[in-house]
Design a protein around this motif. Sequence first.
Motif, mmCIF file in Angstrom:
data_model
loop_
_atom_site.group_PDB
_atom_site.id
_atom_site.type_symbol
_atom_site.label_atom_id
_atom_site.label_comp_id
_atom_site.label_asym_id
_atom_site.label_seq_id
_atom_site.Cartn_x
_atom_site.Cartn_y
_atom_site.Cartn_z
ATOM 1 N N THR A 191 -7.256 1.857 -6.712
ATOM 2 C CA THR A 191 -6.306 2.874 -7.145
ATOM 3 C C THR A 191 -6.844 4.265 -6.831
ATOM 4 O O THR A 191 -6.068 5.221 -6.746
ATOM 5 C CB THR A 191 -6.024 2.768 -8.654
ATOM 6 O OG1 THR A 191 -7.275 2.840 -9.371
ATOM 7 C CG2 THR A 191 -5.324 1.457 -8.968
ATOM 8 N N ARG A 211 -3.946 6.700 -5.286
ATOM 9 C CA ARG A 211 -2.772 5.928 -4.877
ATOM 10 C C ARG A 211 -1.514 6.497 -5.526
ATOM 11 O O ARG A 211 -1.458 6.689 -6.744
ATOM 12 C CB ARG A 211 -2.938 4.456 -5.275
ATOM 13 C CG ARG A 211 -1.747 3.588 -4.870
ATOM 14 C CD ARG A 211 -1.915 2.165 -5.347
ATOM 15 N NE ARG A 211 -2.992 1.490 -4.638
ATOM 16 C CZ ARG A 211 -2.884 0.999 -3.403
ATOM 17 N NH1 ARG A 211 -1.753 1.129 -2.735
ATOM 18 N NH2 ARG A 211 -3.899 0.382 -2.841
ATOM 19 N N SER A 214 2.862 2.088 -3.038
ATOM 20 C CA SER A 214 2.299 0.807 -2.629
ATOM 21 C C SER A 214 1.825 0.915 -1.183
ATOM 22 O O SER A 214 2.355 1.700 -0.392
ATOM 23 C CB SER A 214 3.348 -0.302 -2.761
ATOM 24 O OG SER A 214 4.460 -0.021 -1.929
ATOM 25 N N ALA A 222 0.419 5.952 1.323
ATOM 26 C CA ALA A 222 0.162 5.412 -0.020
ATOM 27 C C ALA A 222 -0.784 6.280 -0.830
ATOM 28 O O ALA A 222 -0.970 6.020 -2.020
ATOM 29 C CB ALA A 222 -0.400 3.995 0.089
ATOM 30 N N TRP A 223 -1.349 7.338 -0.213
ATOM 31 C CA TRP A 223 -2.427 8.080 -0.861
ATOM 32 C C TRP A 223 -2.179 9.579 -0.845
ATOM 33 O O TRP A 223 -1.626 10.122 0.111
ATOM 34 C CB TRP A 223 -3.759 7.782 -0.155
ATOM 35 C CG TRP A 223 -4.050 6.329 -0.113
ATOM 36 C CD1 TRP A 223 -3.715 5.449 0.880
ATOM 37 C CD2 TRP A 223 -4.692 5.560 -1.130
ATOM 38 N NE1 TRP A 223 -4.120 4.186 0.547
ATOM 39 C CE2 TRP A 223 -4.723 4.209 -0.678
ATOM 40 C CE3 TRP A 223 -5.256 5.876 -2.350
ATOM 41 C CZ2 TRP A 223 -5.286 3.193 -1.433
ATOM 42 C CZ3 TRP A 223 -5.818 4.854 -3.110
ATOM 43 C CH2 TRP A 223 -5.837 3.537 -2.643
#
Length: 230
Positions: A191, A211, A214, A222-223
């Motif tokens: 995460t 995160r 997904s 996603a980040w």
Amino acid sequence: MTYAASVIVHTDYAGDGLAEAALAPTPLEQVRRWVDAARRRQAERGDVPEPTALSVATVDAAGAPDVRTVLMRFLDARGPGFVSDLRSAKGAEIAATGGVAAALTWPAMYRAVRFRGRAVELGRDEVAEYFAGRPWGSRISAWASHQSSPVADRAALEAAYDRYAALYPDTGSAADVPLPGHWGGWRIDCTEVELWAGRRNRLHDRLVYVRVESGDLADAAAWEVTRRQP
């Protein structure tokens, strides 16, 4: 009773730091860059022993923390991974809570990487493939040691090793020692992935991939990157 004063030694970290502009677009690429750099440094200077030494922290069912050092055996888009006896303390603690944190630390380079997330058990096919590539003696020790359990003495441990060595003699084949049912490992479904770079005056750089969607470690969407104070 009096005690002598502790000697305080302060080292001002002379690292290059890490700027946002130099950060890779994905956590996977950035971690690989630093792992590769640590391996090169060890090969050239010899001051980064075990570049993939990974400190793994867990908590037990009562919330008490625990930490130990293993080797990072996998690193791909699914996350960093390590192997172990599933019956070990770490195995029991992961089974109880699922939470895990880990860190790669390279003091000579003033760098560290921190991972936080959930542990996901490795598939048996992946474990078997990796196990077959281990040295024969390491495969025998996976049978001989009930990791984290008490043992009477060193002689008892070595006797167990000798029994399994006789049972599964070294033939030079990857198949001469079967995979124990109790032996496996985990990946960290991250995460957060933090890159720490030491700098002078304790104004270290801490850039963190957090995160937000997904996706795996190779998926830039996603980040989100944030900077944290040192």
